[in-house]
Motif scaffolding. Sequence first.
Motif, PDB file in Angstrom:
ATOM      1  N   VAL A 797      65.838 -54.565  -8.173  1.00 11.94           N
ATOM      2  CA  VAL A 797      67.012 -55.282  -7.650  1.00 11.94           C
ATOM      3  C   VAL A 797      66.924 -56.777  -7.935  1.00 11.94           C
ATOM      4  CG1 VAL A 797      67.490 -53.547  -5.884  1.00 11.94           C
ATOM      5  CG2 VAL A 797      66.009 -55.487  -5.315  1.00 11.94           C
ATOM      6  N   ARG A 798      65.688 -57.335  -7.994  1.00 17.53           N
ATOM      7  CA  ARG A 798      65.551 -58.737  -8.387  1.00 17.53           C
ATOM      8  C   ARG A 798      65.966 -58.924  -9.844  1.00 17.53           C
ATOM      9  NH1 ARG A 798      60.779 -61.016  -8.662  1.00 17.53           N
ATOM     10  NH2 ARG A 798      61.472 -63.117  -8.142  1.00 17.53           N
ATOM     11  N   ALA A 799      65.558 -57.983 -10.680  1.00 14.21           N
ATOM     12  CA  ALA A 799      65.946 -58.042 -12.091  1.00 14.21           C
ATOM     13  C   ALA A 799      67.455 -57.898 -12.230  1.00 14.21           C
ATOM     14  CB  ALA A 799      65.232 -56.944 -12.874  1.00 14.21           C
ATOM     15  N   PHE A 800      68.047 -57.033 -11.405  1.00 10.79           N
ATOM     16  CA  PHE A 800      69.502 -56.834 -11.418  1.00 10.79           C
ATOM     17  C   PHE A 800      70.220 -58.128 -11.051  1.00 10.79           C
ATOM     18  CE2 PHE A 800      73.321 -55.988  -8.859  1.00 10.79           C
ATOM     19  CZ  PHE A 800      74.104 -55.308  -9.783  1.00 10.79           C
ATOM     20  N   ARG A 801      69.728 -58.798 -10.024  1.00  9.01           N
ATOM     21  CA  ARG A 801      70.380 -60.018  -9.560  1.00  9.01           C
ATOM     22  C   ARG A 801      70.352 -61.101 -10.645  1.00  9.01           C
ATOM     23  NH1 ARG A 801      67.988 -60.191  -5.174  1.00  9.01           N
ATOM     24  NH2 ARG A 801      66.310 -61.686  -5.538  1.00  9.01           N
ATOM     25  N   LYS A 802      69.183 -61.298 -11.279  1.00 10.92           N
ATOM     26  CA  LYS A 802      69.067 -62.303 -12.345  1.00 10.92           C
ATOM     27  C   LYS A 802      69.966 -61.958 -13.527  1.00 10.92           C
ATOM     28  CE  LYS A 802      64.344 -63.748 -11.234  1.00 10.92           C
ATOM     29  NZ  LYS A 802      62.936 -63.808 -11.699  1.00 10.92           N
ATOM     30  N   TRP A 803      70.039 -60.667 -13.817  1.00 11.99           N
ATOM     31  CA  TRP A 803      70.861 -60.213 -14.943  1.00 11.99           C
ATOM     32  C   TRP A 803      72.335 -60.489 -14.691  1.00 11.99           C
ATOM     33  CZ3 TRP A 803      74.070 -55.594 -14.922  1.00 11.99           C
ATOM     34  CH2 TRP A 803      74.617 -55.290 -16.169  1.00 11.99           C
ATOM     35  N   VAL A 804      72.790 -60.221 -13.480  1.00  9.37           N
ATOM     36  CA  VAL A 804      74.198 -60.438 -13.138  1.00  9.37           C
ATOM     37  C   VAL A 804      74.538 -61.929 -13.220  1.00  9.37           C
ATOM     38  CG1 VAL A 804      75.949 -60.281 -11.314  1.00  9.37           C
ATOM     39  CG2 VAL A 804      74.355 -58.377 -11.707  1.00  9.37           C
ATOM     40  N   PHE A 805      73.632 -62.777 -12.729  1.00  8.13           N
ATOM     41  CA  PHE A 805      73.871 -64.221 -12.788  1.00  8.13           C
ATOM     42  C   PHE A 805      73.981 -64.715 -14.232  1.00  8.13           C
ATOM     43  CE2 PHE A 805      72.031 -64.741  -8.353  1.00  8.13           C
ATOM     44  CZ  PHE A 805      73.246 -65.145  -7.796  1.00  8.13           C
ATOM     45  N   SER A 806      73.354 -64.023 -15.160  1.00  9.92           N
ATOM     46  CA  SER A 806      73.380 -64.449 -16.567  1.00  9.92           C
ATOM     47  C   SER A 806      74.667 -64.033 -17.279  1.00  9.92           C
ATOM     48  CB  SER A 806      72.172 -63.872 -17.320  1.00  9.92           C
ATOM     49  OG  SER A 806      72.296 -62.463 -17.468  1.00  9.92           O
ATOM     50  N   LEU A 807      75.474 -63.165 -16.658  1.00 14.16           N
ATOM     51  CA  LEU A 807      76.690 -62.657 -17.295  1.00 14.16           C
ATOM     52  C   LEU A 807      77.925 -63.393 -16.799  1.00 14.16           C
ATOM     53  CD1 LEU A 807      76.063 -58.792 -17.044  1.00 14.16           C
ATOM     54  CD2 LEU A 807      75.701 -60.254 -19.045  1.00 14.16           C
ATOM     55  N   ASN A 814      81.966 -56.774 -18.803  1.00 17.96           N
ATOM     56  CA  ASN A 814      80.780 -57.116 -18.025  1.00 17.96           C
ATOM     57  C   ASN A 814      80.859 -56.513 -16.625  1.00 17.96           C
ATOM     58  OD1 ASN A 814      79.682 -58.541 -20.119  1.00 17.96           O
ATOM     59  ND2 ASN A 814      80.323 -60.560 -19.373  1.00 17.96           N
ATOM     60  N   LYS A 815      82.079 -56.498 -16.052  1.00 17.31           N
ATOM     61  CA  LYS A 815      82.254 -55.877 -14.731  1.00 17.31           C
ATOM     62  C   LYS A 815      81.875 -54.409 -14.771  1.00 17.31           C
ATOM     63  CE  LYS A 815      85.815 -58.809 -12.646  1.00 17.31           C
ATOM     64  NZ  LYS A 815      87.190 -58.835 -12.075  1.00 17.31           N
ATOM     65  N   ASP A 816      82.295 -53.743 -15.837  1.00 17.74           N
ATOM     66  CA  ASP A 816      81.968 -52.322 -15.976  1.00 17.74           C
ATOM     67  C   ASP A 816      80.460 -52.108 -16.094  1.00 17.74           C
ATOM     68  OD1 ASP A 816      84.663 -51.787 -15.894  1.00 17.74           O
ATOM     69  OD2 ASP A 816      84.890 -51.637 -18.082  1.00 17.74           O
ATOM     70  N   MET A 817      79.801 -52.981 -16.871  1.00 14.69           N
ATOM     71  CA  MET A 817      78.343 -52.877 -17.034  1.00 14.69           C
ATOM     72  C   MET A 817      77.625 -53.087 -15.701  1.00 14.69           C
ATOM     73  SD  MET A 817      77.964 -55.056 -20.576  1.00 14.69           S
ATOM     74  CE  MET A 817      76.215 -55.305 -20.330  1.00 14.69           C
ATOM     75  N   GLN A 819      78.866 -52.633 -12.679  1.00 13.32           N
ATOM     76  CA  GLN A 819      79.141 -51.503 -11.801  1.00 13.32           C
ATOM     77  C   GLN A 819      78.273 -50.297 -12.159  1.00 13.32           C
ATOM     78  OE1 GLN A 819      81.040 -51.688  -9.190  1.00 13.32           O
ATOM     79  NE2 GLN A 819      80.884 -49.538  -8.569  1.00 13.32           N
ATOM     80  N   LYS A 820      78.117 -50.044 -13.470  1.00 19.16           N
ATOM     81  CA  LYS A 820      77.324 -48.897 -13.932  1.00 19.16           C
ATOM     82  C   LYS A 820      75.864 -49.043 -13.524  1.00 19.16           C
ATOM     83  CE  LYS A 820      76.285 -45.253 -16.515  1.00 19.16           C
ATOM     84  NZ  LYS A 820      74.809 -45.272 -16.343  1.00 19.16           N
ATOM     85  N   ARG A 821      75.297 -50.246 -13.706  1.00 20.97           N
ATOM     86  CA  ARG A 821      73.870 -50.440 -13.375  1.00 20.97           C
ATOM     87  C   ARG A 821      73.656 -50.359 -11.871  1.00 20.97           C
ATOM     88  NH1 ARG A 821      70.016 -55.171 -15.964  1.00 20.97           N
ATOM     89  NH2 ARG A 821      68.135 -54.750 -14.701  1.00 20.97           N
ATOM     90  N   ALA A 822      74.612 -50.898 -11.074  1.00 15.80           N
ATOM     91  CA  ALA A 822      74.497 -50.815  -9.611  1.00 15.80           C
ATOM     92  C   ALA A 822      74.551 -49.368  -9.154  1.00 15.80           C
ATOM     93  CB  ALA A 822      75.607 -51.637  -8.957  1.00 15.80           C
ATOM     94  N   GLN A 823      75.427 -48.586  -9.789  1.00 16.56           N
ATOM     95  CA  GLN A 823      75.550 -47.171  -9.432  1.00 16.56           C
ATOM     96  C   GLN A 823      74.230 -46.435  -9.683  1.00 16.56           C
ATOM     97  OE1 GLN A 823      78.463 -45.800  -8.054  1.00 16.56           O
ATOM     98  NE2 GLN A 823      77.050 -44.108  -7.629  1.00 16.56           N
ATOM     99  N   SER A 858      78.276 -57.165  -6.722  1.00 20.03           N
ATOM    100  CA  SER A 858      77.993 -58.542  -7.154  1.00 20.03           C
ATOM    101  C   SER A 858      76.480 -58.727  -7.221  1.00 20.03           C
ATOM    102  CB  SER A 858      78.584 -59.544  -6.166  1.00 20.03           C
ATOM    103  OG  SER A 858      77.884 -59.479  -4.932  1.00 20.03           O
ATOM    104  N   ALA A 859      76.066 -59.934  -7.545  1.00 18.58           N
ATOM    105  CA  ALA A 859      74.631 -60.214  -7.630  1.00 18.58           C
ATOM    106  C   ALA A 859      73.953 -60.066  -6.279  1.00 18.58           C
ATOM    107  CB  ALA A 859      74.416 -61.635  -8.169  1.00 18.58           C
ATOM    108  N   ASN A 860      74.750 -60.186  -5.190  1.00 16.25           N
ATOM    109  CA  ASN A 860      74.173 -60.143  -3.848  1.00 16.25           C
ATOM    110  C   ASN A 860      74.253 -58.765  -3.186  1.00 16.25           C
ATOM    111  OD1 ASN A 860      73.585 -62.931  -3.882  1.00 16.25           O
ATOM    112  ND2 ASN A 860      75.732 -63.396  -3.398  1.00 16.25           N
TER     113      ASN A 860
END
Length: 938
Positions: A797-807, A814-817, A819-823, A858-860
């Motif tokens: 989830v830390r990696a997910f948060r950093k990744w989202v902030f970079s997009l 990007n929204k679709d990507m 959403q897919k990774r969060a799912q 979202s990132a949070n």
Amino acid sequence: MGQSITITNDTHKPVTAWLSKHGKPVRGWEVALQPGDTVSKEPSALEVGTKYKLVIRAQGKQGSMREWTQIFYAFKAKEGLLSFTVNVLTDMKRLRIFEIDYLLDQILPGIRIEDRVYHGKTYPRCFVANELITYMLLHQIGKDETDAVEKCRVLCECSIIEHVVTSNHTFENKYLFFRLRESHKMLEGRMQALEQDNFAASPRYRFHPRLGRKQDANKGIEGWLEKKSKLGLWQRRYFRFLTSEETKLGAHLAYFDGVTSLDPKGIIPADGIHMVEHYERSKQNRTFTIKIVQDHSHSGRELYLLRANSPEICNRWLNALKPYAKSLSQADVVERSALSFVMSAETMVKLSKLLKEVKYAKGDWICKRGERTTNFFLLKNGKMGMYIPARYTTEAARNAANQEAVPDIFYCAMTPVSFLGVESFFNAESKRSSALTSTSPSSASSSSATTPAADIVVGPIQKISCLAMEDSTMLKLGSEDIKLFMKEYNQEIKGKLYALLNSGIDKRISQVPFLKDIKPADMAKLKLGLHYRRLNEGQVLFYEGEAGSDFFIVYSGEMKIVHYDAKKDREIHLKTVRKADCFGEIALMLPGVPRTATVIATAPTLLLSLHNETFHSFLDIAKLDIQVVMRERIVNTFKKFHIPFFEAIPEESFHELAMKCKVETFEANEVIFKEGDDGDRFYIISFGKVSVRVDKKHVANLKQGNYFGEVALVVEDTPRTATCVTLAQTVLLSMSKDSFRGFFADRPEALADVELKIAGKKCQIRSIMYHPKGVELFTAFLEKHYAEESIEFWHEVRAFRKWVFSLDSSKGENKDMIQKRAQDLVEKYIREGGSRQVNISSQMAKAVLQEVKDNKTSANTFVQAEGEVVTLLSRDKLGSFKQSQEFKKLMNTVGGYEISAHTKAKGRARGGSRVNIDLGSLKKFSSVTEIKGGGSSD
């Protein structure tokens, strides 16, 4: 034998021991030891290379006395500190090994290994006994013939030396063939040194040039040469160079009838050698001359003419003897200058013959700014000062505005083989002067005609002034000679010379990290202060331990940087530097600091050198801050030393970090801070050594790559926990408390190492999870207890948060990507029955599921769930982890701090809010005694 010798009685009975020489006891070396006693002896009473008798006596079984005797030659040990136990001495093996090691160091260099022929039979790879004895006597390795022979017999007894026919043959001072048992363990690594020293070649160098032992490089030159007598006859003689330590006559070159001759036919004093050079009439380039200083020759001769077997051997002798010459020949000056890299040997000879010596007294001007010059100069000896206009100062700017003359200021010194006026080579073509000669005023009425001037060579306008700082000799090439020279060699050298002086030097400076960002206008000033330094293959630039004052850039060629390991008695290769590399920049900040390694050219090499004083003059004139100029070095320091709380920082942030650092220099024995002082700076040792002292007791030494002072930066209002004092000249990178905290405010990973050091077992879980080694060991612990899914979730989830902030989340794809990774994360860790379901409350799980379902990811999204997982890990696993072997490994890795009672009391007395933790369990300083880029005490 060394600096100090200790003897410990490791037996259960009293022991007495003593040394004797020639049957007489050695004063101060009678020892009586009870069990467990240790005595320390200074070896000043012992004479290296002299035979001694060691007697040890102890009580044996049933009250009888037992005695051990060993006869040995006193040796100079490589370790400096020798520690012996009684059991080791009575075994005698270790003492014998030291003795043999010393004798090999002394005797091996005199062994001339060759294939020998006797009565038609060839004996491969052997040496002659009486040749070796002659060498030992001449170089004072043996006091007399008997002593020299006995020392060789010791090596025979150990089967290191053996007769070529029978192993039982006694070593004698006769024409006998012996060989080395090259497979013997004591010769391991030494045979390679013999081959490197080219023993079969002539002349040969008896000593492998050990680093840090400068005189040994030239100590052993010897070989056959032909000497021309006063009657004009060539006489074959064996020449040896003897140092001042080996003869009462002082260092000199002696020549003998043969290899075994002890009485020289003549000597040439080293301090009487005026010049050594090729004999210009030698067509085969194998003859050279030694010119003697007037009134200094023992034989009354002022010149020796010597001939070698080949040009190669001639060059070896020249290279060995030239360092002793008081003056360079004109050919040597040209050859040692940068011109040798753009001219052939033939061209250099031609140029050297055209040069004319010009003497300048101290205070004479060679040229002045604004004048036109058509001459080229090479500095043969002496010292010249270079002066440039002070147009960059405020006063100069004011003078210029008032149309006043801009004064010249001293910029740098020119040393031998520097040149001046090289632009004349590019202006050698004749040009018609624009000036016209007119008639005198008195004849103007009769004629107004003007007469054109004759063709002259118009030289460039000088941009600098040059003054003799001491009596000096310049080699001058006048305009007419330049014109003749360039007419013949223009095509060969002009393009190369222009590249060397302009595009080539610009390119090399731009490749130096801390000089590459200098402005073009400042670059021109810097170039004025650079000097060229040429080295032949095998030539030493400087030795380890010598005082350093210059920084070097490799223009072309290759060099090796080596260190001499005294304990292992061998050369350690540290690094190879090639074109565009640079080294020695520490000398720009600490003039006179001892060099930490030896640098040797492994190919013909041209260097650009920058002196410390010139560098600081450049900074003053160009109005540059050394902190700005050296910023790249600071960045490289961060990368090189792998300091834990910098490792988590992206490389692109290093420049920001460097901006917050300051370069500080200290002399030896300077106090950086005292125990109990307010802590306001953090330090990294870029160069030098620092002693750490607690309650006035030494606890650790820190060296290059270690850091200290970090405790005061992360704990509020804490005093220094130790006193830090420099042990040598030292360069530190420092960062203030405000800069440190400001930079790391958003980088908790970087501070984890410091927090673990300070808190120890009272650390929080986030310090462990943000530390690279900490999270690795914590994960291993959780795997053993089948709870690793929580730490996996935290990572993902830390990696997910950093990744989202970079997009750019506004873009649809990007929204679709996201959403897919969060799912995917929800299905794996949150949903009931997930493959790696984590232990979080049902309310938290429901909130995350709903947010993802509503497409509001979202990132949070996972922040609160991440916090809950960490809280549960701290509650359920942290305590047991701190009792585990994994946590002990972590503490051993990061090290800990010992805070004295005095410092704690001072902190309480002033009302400080220091952390209330017991650091007594971390009394180790383990990380500071090893170079792992590790930390230290504060």
